[in-house]
Scaffold this active site. Structure first.
Site, PDB file in Angstrom:
ATOM      1  N   ALA A 178       0.863  -1.178   0.000  1.00 25.68           N
ATOM      2  CA  ALA A 178       0.000   0.000   0.000  1.00 25.68           C
ATOM      3  C   ALA A 178       0.902   1.232   0.000  1.00 25.68           C
ATOM      4  O   ALA A 178       2.065   1.162   0.412  1.00 25.68           O
ATOM      5  CB  ALA A 178      -0.888  -0.012   1.235  1.00 25.68           C
ATOM      6  N   GLY A 208       0.717  -4.939   0.999  1.00 18.52           N
ATOM      7  CA  GLY A 208      -0.463  -5.051   0.138  1.00 18.52           C
ATOM      8  C   GLY A 208      -0.206  -5.839  -1.138  1.00 18.52           C
ATOM      9  O   GLY A 208      -1.151  -6.386  -1.727  1.00 18.52           O
ATOM     10  N   GLU A 253      -0.506  -9.364  -0.124  1.00 15.60           N
ATOM     11  CA  GLU A 253      -1.937  -9.558   0.144  1.00 15.60           C
ATOM     12  C   GLU A 253      -2.742  -9.661  -1.150  1.00 15.60           C
ATOM     13  O   GLU A 253      -3.692 -10.440  -1.244  1.00 15.60           O
ATOM     14  CB  GLU A 253      -2.450  -8.410   1.032  1.00 15.60           C
ATOM     15  N   GLU A 282       4.747  -4.690   7.628  1.00 17.75           N
ATOM     16  CA  GLU A 282       3.965  -3.641   8.298  1.00 17.75           C
ATOM     17  C   GLU A 282       4.394  -3.351   9.728  1.00 17.75           C
ATOM     18  O   GLU A 282       4.356  -2.190  10.158  1.00 17.75           O
ATOM     19  CB  GLU A 282       2.466  -4.001   8.280  1.00 17.75           C
TER      20      GLU A 282
HETATM   21  N1  CAA Z   1       4.524   3.173  -1.025  1.00 18.82           N
HETATM   22  C1  CAA Z   1       4.897   4.309  -1.653  1.00 18.82           C
HETATM   23  N2  CAA Z   1       5.977   4.403  -2.441  1.00 18.82           N
HETATM   24  C2  CAA Z   1       6.715   3.314  -2.591  1.00 18.82           C
HETATM   25  C3  CAA Z   1       6.391   2.084  -1.977  1.00 18.82           C
HETATM   26  C4  CAA Z   1       5.241   2.041  -1.158  1.00 18.82           C
HETATM   27  N3  CAA Z   1       4.828   0.929  -0.553  1.00 18.82           N
HETATM   28  N4  CAA Z   1       7.337   1.173  -2.300  1.00 18.82           N
HETATM   29  C5  CAA Z   1       8.202   1.796  -3.111  1.00 18.82           C
HETATM   30  N5  CAA Z   1       7.830   3.088  -3.294  1.00 18.82           N
HETATM   31  C6  CAA Z   1       8.502   4.109  -4.079  1.00 18.82           C
HETATM   32  C7  CAA Z   1       9.720   4.662  -3.360  1.00 18.82           C
HETATM   33  O1  CAA Z   1       9.342   5.667  -2.427  1.00 18.82           O
HETATM   34  C8  CAA Z   1      10.521   5.211  -4.514  1.00 18.82           C
HETATM   35  O2  CAA Z   1       9.959   6.435  -4.901  1.00 18.82           O
HETATM   36  P1  CAA Z   1      10.928   7.682  -5.295  1.00 18.82           P
HETATM   37  O3  CAA Z   1      11.678   7.208  -6.498  1.00 18.82           O
HETATM   38  O4  CAA Z   1       9.968   8.795  -5.572  1.00 18.82           O
HETATM   39  O5  CAA Z   1      11.825   7.908  -4.114  1.00 18.82           O
HETATM   40  C9  CAA Z   1      10.241   4.225  -5.620  1.00 18.82           C
HETATM   41  O6  CAA Z   1       9.048   3.535  -5.250  1.00 18.82           O
HETATM   42  C10 CAA Z   1      11.336   3.199  -5.792  1.00 18.82           C
HETATM   43  O7  CAA Z   1      11.551   2.594  -4.536  1.00 18.82           O
HETATM   44  P2  CAA Z   1      13.011   2.466  -3.859  1.00 18.82           P
HETATM   45  O8  CAA Z   1      13.897   3.580  -4.302  1.00 18.82           O
HETATM   46  O9  CAA Z   1      12.808   2.294  -2.388  1.00 18.82           O
HETATM   47  O10 CAA Z   1      13.494   1.109  -4.544  1.00 18.82           O
HETATM   48  P3  CAA Z   1      14.521   0.042  -3.931  1.00 18.82           P
HETATM   49  O11 CAA Z   1      14.823  -0.912  -5.041  1.00 18.82           O
HETATM   50  O12 CAA Z   1      15.656   0.710  -3.251  1.00 18.82           O
HETATM   51  O13 CAA Z   1      13.681  -0.727  -2.805  1.00 18.82           O
HETATM   52  C11 CAA Z   1      11.757  -1.840  -1.905  1.00 18.82           C
HETATM   53  C12 CAA Z   1      12.573  -1.480  -3.165  1.00 18.82           C
HETATM   54  C13 CAA Z   1      12.575  -2.778  -1.006  1.00 18.82           C
HETATM   55  C14 CAA Z   1      10.478  -2.541  -2.364  1.00 18.82           C
HETATM   56  C15 CAA Z   1      11.429  -0.536  -1.130  1.00 18.82           C
HETATM   57  O14 CAA Z   1      10.869   0.389  -2.041  1.00 18.82           O
HETATM   58  C16 CAA Z   1      10.458  -0.739  -0.024  1.00 18.82           C
HETATM   59  O15 CAA Z   1      10.832  -1.233   1.035  1.00 18.82           O
HETATM   60  N6  CAA Z   1       9.168  -0.341  -0.228  1.00 18.82           N
HETATM   61  C17 CAA Z   1       8.166  -0.401   0.781  1.00 18.82           C
HETATM   62  C18 CAA Z   1       7.684  -1.830   0.970  1.00 18.82           C
HETATM   63  C19 CAA Z   1       6.676  -1.897   2.102  1.00 18.82           C
HETATM   64  O16 CAA Z   1       6.980  -1.627   3.246  1.00 18.82           O
HETATM   65  N7  CAA Z   1       5.426  -2.288   1.762  1.00 18.82           N
HETATM   66  C20 CAA Z   1       4.367  -2.409   2.721  1.00 18.82           C
HETATM   67  C21 CAA Z   1       3.573  -1.158   2.764  1.00 18.82           C
HETATM   68  S1  CAA Z   1       2.423  -1.163   4.096  1.00 18.82           S
HETATM   69  C22 CAA Z   1       1.074  -2.037   3.529  1.00 18.82           C
HETATM   70  O17 CAA Z   1       1.068  -2.571   2.444  1.00 18.82           O
HETATM   71  C23 CAA Z   1      -0.070  -2.053   4.468  1.00 18.82           C
HETATM   72  C24 CAA Z   1      -1.145  -2.996   4.111  1.00 18.82           C
HETATM   73  O18 CAA Z   1      -1.126  -4.162   4.443  1.00 18.82           O
HETATM   74  C25 CAA Z   1      -2.311  -2.516   3.401  1.00 18.82           C
END
Ligand code: CAA
Length: 261
Positions: A63, A108, A111, A131
Site C-alpha cells: 500500500a 499489500g 496480500e 507492516e
Molecule cells: N509506497 C509508496 N511508495 C513506494 C512504496 C510504497 N509501498 N514502495 C516503493 N515506493 C517508491 C519509493 O518511495 C521510490 O519512490 P521515489 O523514487 O519517488 O523515491 C520508488 O518507489 C522506488 O523505490 P526504492 O527507491 O525504495 O526502490 P529500492 O529498489 O531501493 O527498494 C523496496 C525497493 C525494497 C520494495 C522498497 O521500495 C520498499 O521497502 N518499499 C516499501 C515496501 C513496504 O513496506 N510495503 C508495505 C507497505 S504497508 C502495507 O502494504 C499495508 C497494508 O497491508 C495494506
C-alpha cells in the site's frame, strides 16, 4: 485508466498494475481502478484472469506509504476496508485468478497475490509483510490469508519479524506453486490460464465456489456444498458433451471447446 492495463487475449485476460515509478504501490486511485477493471471483465468470454505488475522489478510494493502516513484512525480503517473490499472481490471473482508475481510482493502486494486463486512467481520475487516495521498491522487481509495459506506459525513468524522471503523460500512454505526465470513467468501464467479456459466453464467456476466456500465450513457442511455444486453440473450441455465424448468409442477424438457457462 491511469494505473491498470487490461488486455483480453481470447478466453483469458491479463490485468497489470502499472504504477512503475512507485513500484506499483497501491494508493486509493489504484485500488479504485482495480475495482473498475474487474467491472470491465467480460465474463461471457473471459474464463481466467492473470494479475501481474508492470516492469521487471515489482509486482506490487505494498500500500502507498506516503498516502497512509497522514491518515487518522477512522481514515486508516476506511483505507483498510477499501483494500479488503476489492481483494475480497478478486478472491470471490467467478473465474479463477492467477497471480504472476514478477518481483516485490510486499505488504499489500503479498496480500493482493494471496487474494488470487493461484500464485506463481519469478526468481527475483520477494514476499513479505513488513507492516510491523512501519507501526501498523497488515491491513488488506494479510493477517487472515497468510495464516490460512502457510499456517499460523509461519504466518506469525513472517508478520512479527517483518522479514522478507525470497522466491525459493516462498515456494518451500507453499506460498507460491512454482518459480520461473523472469522471462518465462508470464508465458507460464498464460499457458496455465489457457489450460484452465479449455475446461468446462460451469465446472471450473463451481470448483472455485466449492473450494473457497468449503474452507469456511465444517467438513459435513462443506460436503453438502460440494454435492450441490456437483449436482448443478448435471444436465448442462458441458456435462452431457464432456461425458458423451469420453464414452463414444466411434467418433474421432477431437474435442470441441466447452461452450456453456
Ligand atoms: N509506497 C509508496 N511508495 C513506494 C512504496 C510504497 N509501498 N514502495 C516503493 N515506493 C517508491 C519509493 O518511495 C521510490 O519512490 P521515489 O523514487 O519517488 O523515491 C520508488 O518507489 C522506488 O523505490 P526504492 O527507491 O525504495 O526502490 P529500492 O529498489 O531501493 O527498494 C523496496 C525497493 C525494497 C520494495 C522498497 O521500495 C520498499 O521497502 N518499499 C516499501 C515496501 C513496504 O513496506 N510495503 C508495505 C507497505 S504497508 C502495507 O502494504 C499495508 C497494508 O497491508 C495494506
Amino acid at each position: 485508466m491511469e494505473y491498470i492495463v487490461y488486455e483480453q487475449k481470447g478466453q483469458y485476460a491479463i490485468l497489470t498494475v502499472s504504477r512503475e515509478k512507485a513500484l506499483n504501490a497501491l494508493n486509493s486511485a489504484v485500488l479504485e481502478e482495480l475495482n473498475a477493471a474487474l467491472d470491465g471483465v467480460d465474463l461471457d468470454e473471459v474464463r481466467c484472469l492473470i494479475v501481474t505488475g508492470a516492469g521487471p522489478k515489482s509486482f506490487v510494493a505494498g500500500a502507498d506509504i506516503g498516502e497512509m502516513s497522514t491518515l487518522t484512525k477512522a481514515e486508516g480503517e476506511a483505507f483498510g476496508k477499501k483494500g479488503n473490499d476489492v481483494f475480497r472481490r478478486l478472491e470471490t471473482f467467478p473465474i479463477p485468478v492467477i497471480a504472476a508475481v514478477n518481483g516485490f510482493a510486499l505488504g499489500g502486494g503479498c496480500e493482493l497475490a494471496m487474494s488470487c486463486d493461484i500464485r506463481i512467481c519469478s526468481e527475483n520475487a520477494v514476499f513479505g509483510q513488513p507492516e510491523t516495521g512501519l507501526g501498523i498491522t497488515p491491513g488488506f487481509g494479510g493477517t487472515q490469508r497468510l495464516a490460512r495459506l502457510v499456517g499460523p506459525g509461519m504466518a506469525k513468524q513472517m508478520i512479527y519479524t517483518a522479514r522478507n522471503i525470497k522466491a525459493q523460500e516462498a515456494y518451500r512454505i507453499g506460498l507460491v506453486n512454482a518459480v520461473y526465470p523472469q522471462e518465462e513467468l508470464l508465458p507460464a501464467a498464460e499457458k496455465m490460464a489457457a489450460g484452465i479456459a479449455k475446461n468446462a466453464p460451469i465446472a471450473v467456476r463451481s470448483c472455485k465456489k466449492a473450494i473457497n466456500g468449503g474452507l469456511d465450513l465444517s467438513m459435513d457442511e462443506a460436503l453438502v456444498l460440494e454435492e450441490k455444486l456437483f449436482g448443478g453440473c448435471f444436465e448442462t450441455e458441458d456435462q452431457k458433451y464432456g461425458m458423451a465424448f469420453f464414452l463414444d468409442k466411434n467418433k474421432e477424438k477431437v474435442k470441441e471447446p466447452f461452450q456453456n457457462r
